[in-house]
Design a protein around this motif. Sequence first.
Motif, short mmCIF file in Angstrom:
data_model
loop_
_atom_site.label_atom_id
_atom_site.label_comp_id
_atom_site.label_asym_id
_atom_site.label_seq_id
_atom_site.Cartn_x
_atom_site.Cartn_y
_atom_site.Cartn_z
N ASP A 223 7.42 -11.19 4.01
CA ASP A 223 8.38 -10.34 4.73
C ASP A 223 9.29 -9.62 3.75
OD1 ASP A 223 8.01 -10.36 7.53
OD2 ASP A 223 8.76 -12.41 7.66
N GLY A 224 9.37 -8.29 3.89
CA GLY A 224 10.26 -7.50 3.06
C GLY A 224 9.76 -7.26 1.66
N LYS A 225 8.55 -7.72 1.35
CA LYS A 225 8.02 -7.59 0.00
C LYS A 225 7.22 -6.28 -0.17
CE LYS A 225 9.51 -11.66 -1.31
NZ LYS A 225 10.57 -11.82 -2.33
N VAL A 226 6.88 -5.98 -1.42
CA VAL A 226 6.08 -4.80 -1.73
C VAL A 226 4.62 -5.22 -1.82
CG1 VAL A 226 5.68 -2.93 -3.38
CG2 VAL A 226 8.00 -3.83 -3.04
N VAL A 227 3.79 -4.65 -0.96
CA VAL A 227 2.37 -5.01 -0.95
C VAL A 227 1.52 -3.79 -1.28
CG1 VAL A 227 2.76 -6.86 0.73
CG2 VAL A 227 2.07 -4.59 1.51
N GLY A 228 0.42 -4.03 -1.97
CA GLY A 228 -0.51 -2.98 -2.33
C GLY A 228 -1.76 -3.04 -1.48
N VAL A 229 -2.31 -1.89 -1.14
CA VAL A 229 -3.52 -1.78 -0.32
C VAL A 229 -4.34 -0.58 -0.80
CG1 VAL A 229 -2.49 -2.84 1.74
CG2 VAL A 229 -2.33 -0.36 1.40
N THR A 230 -5.62 -0.61 -0.49
CA THR A 230 -6.46 0.55 -0.75
C THR A 230 -6.18 1.61 0.31
OG1 THR A 230 -8.20 -0.79 -1.74
CG2 THR A 230 -8.82 1.40 -0.97
N LYS B 191 1.60 -11.00 10.88
CA LYS B 191 2.35 -12.20 10.52
C LYS B 191 3.46 -11.96 9.50
CE LYS B 191 -1.57 -15.04 11.79
NZ LYS B 191 -2.57 -16.07 11.39
N PHE B 192 3.65 -10.72 9.09
CA PHE B 192 4.78 -10.38 8.23
C PHE B 192 4.99 -8.88 8.27
CE2 PHE B 192 1.12 -9.86 5.56
CZ PHE B 192 1.40 -8.77 4.75
N THR B 193 6.15 -8.45 7.85
CA THR B 193 6.47 -7.02 7.80
C THR B 193 6.87 -6.66 6.38
OG1 THR B 193 7.27 -7.05 10.09
CG2 THR B 193 7.94 -5.18 8.71
N PRO B 194 6.01 -5.91 5.68
CA PRO B 194 6.34 -5.54 4.30
C PRO B 194 7.59 -4.67 4.22
CG PRO B 194 4.02 -5.11 4.81
CD PRO B 194 4.72 -5.37 6.10
N GLY B 195 8.28 -4.77 3.08
CA GLY B 195 9.40 -3.87 2.84
C GLY B 195 8.91 -2.52 2.39
N GLU B 196 7.75 -2.51 1.70
CA GLU B 196 7.13 -1.27 1.20
C GLU B 196 5.63 -1.49 1.09
OE1 GLU B 196 7.16 1.71 -2.73
OE2 GLU B 196 8.58 0.03 -2.59
N VAL B 197 4.88 -0.46 1.45
CA VAL B 197 3.42 -0.49 1.33
C VAL B 197 3.00 0.56 0.31
CG1 VAL B 197 1.21 -0.24 2.50
CG2 VAL B 197 3.15 -1.25 3.72
N LYS B 198 2.40 0.13 -0.79
CA LYS B 198 1.91 1.05 -1.82
C LYS B 198 0.39 1.20 -1.68
CE LYS B 198 5.30 0.44 -5.55
NZ LYS B 198 5.46 0.11 -7.00
N THR B 199 -0.08 2.43 -1.72
CA THR B 199 -1.52 2.67 -1.60
C THR B 199 -2.13 2.96 -2.97
OG1 THR B 199 -1.17 5.02 -1.13
CG2 THR B 199 -1.33 3.53 0.75
N LEU C 186 4.34 -5.22 -7.80
CA LEU C 186 3.90 -5.64 -6.48
C LEU C 186 4.20 -7.12 -6.27
CD1 LEU C 186 0.31 -4.05 -6.24
CD2 LEU C 186 2.34 -3.31 -4.99
N ASP C 187 4.30 -7.49 -4.99
CA ASP C 187 4.43 -8.90 -4.65
C ASP C 187 3.11 -9.45 -4.12
OD1 ASP C 187 7.39 -9.35 -5.03
OD2 ASP C 187 7.44 -7.68 -3.60
N ALA C 188 2.24 -8.58 -3.62
CA ALA C 188 0.97 -9.02 -3.05
C ALA C 188 0.02 -7.84 -2.90
CB ALA C 188 1.18 -9.68 -1.69
N VAL C 189 -1.26 -8.15 -2.76
CA VAL C 189 -2.28 -7.15 -2.44
C VAL C 189 -3.04 -7.68 -1.24
CG1 VAL C 189 -4.42 -6.03 -3.18
CG2 VAL C 189 -2.51 -6.25 -4.79
N LEU C 190 -3.34 -6.80 -0.29
CA LEU C 190 -4.12 -7.16 0.89
C LEU C 190 -5.49 -6.52 0.77
CD1 LEU C 190 -1.49 -6.41 3.71
CD2 LEU C 190 -1.60 -8.38 2.15
#
Length: 279
Positions: free
Chosen positions: A143-150, A176-184, A203-207
Amino acid sequence: MNKLMTMIAAAASLAVGSVGSSPEANAGAVLDHVLATKTLRVAVGTDWGMISFLNDKHELDGSDVDIAKAIAENLGVKVEFVTPAWDIITSGKWQGRWDVAMGEMVPTKARAEKLSFPAVYAWGAAVAVVYKDSKATKLSDLDGKVVGVTASGSAESYANHTLAPDWVGAKPIEFKFTPGEVKTYATDNVAFDDLRLGDGVRLDAVLTDRTVVRSAIKAGYPLKELSEPLFFSTSAITILPGDKHFSDKIAAAIKDMRDDGALSKIMIKWYGVKRTLEK
């Protein structure tokens, strides 16, 4: 006679051109072109984990590569690989540069407005991966973290809470969570390269797909997978709409591979499990 031959050649040229210029394939045009050239042009990636990658010999390898070769063999033609960007594949603007796209694409209704999915060939799980020293242990920790995605992928839709579970066998999805920012990113590996710099550095995570994550970890990326999947989905062979004959041929090829066990063998070879059935 020469004038007649010139007219025939011009007509053939126009027919081939129409395959490339139209967002949809003319009925029979793609299959006719594949059989006439004895070549099936297949779009794959060079860094999609075990799905498709460049091996030590700088040759394309992976489960999708093996499946594409088997489809071509079923059609009685050779295979030729091209490596466009994922967002170009999903845009549907193929311009006749390839006939089939792999990549374990999730066949959503939104994508079906531009693309066609003649056959489902795998089940997969989307997961979140974090840096190995991250304190995150569950999805809610993101929650609130920066996540990376394709870019243009199902994981991006999940991160933005816009993913509609409308594929074959879909089940309701819980965000199940709401990112603070989504980086593509253009590819998962580019996102992994940012994540490997450290927890929260970029980043904090990658999906992404679980198979891609496990391939990266096996290759030495200092990452860890959060055990709870985001969602399960089907993966389909992708073509342009409009050529039912070609669609039927691709569907029949996958059915043959499923019936004789060839599809399961390829999945077991690369992943140790069939991946041809719902998890």
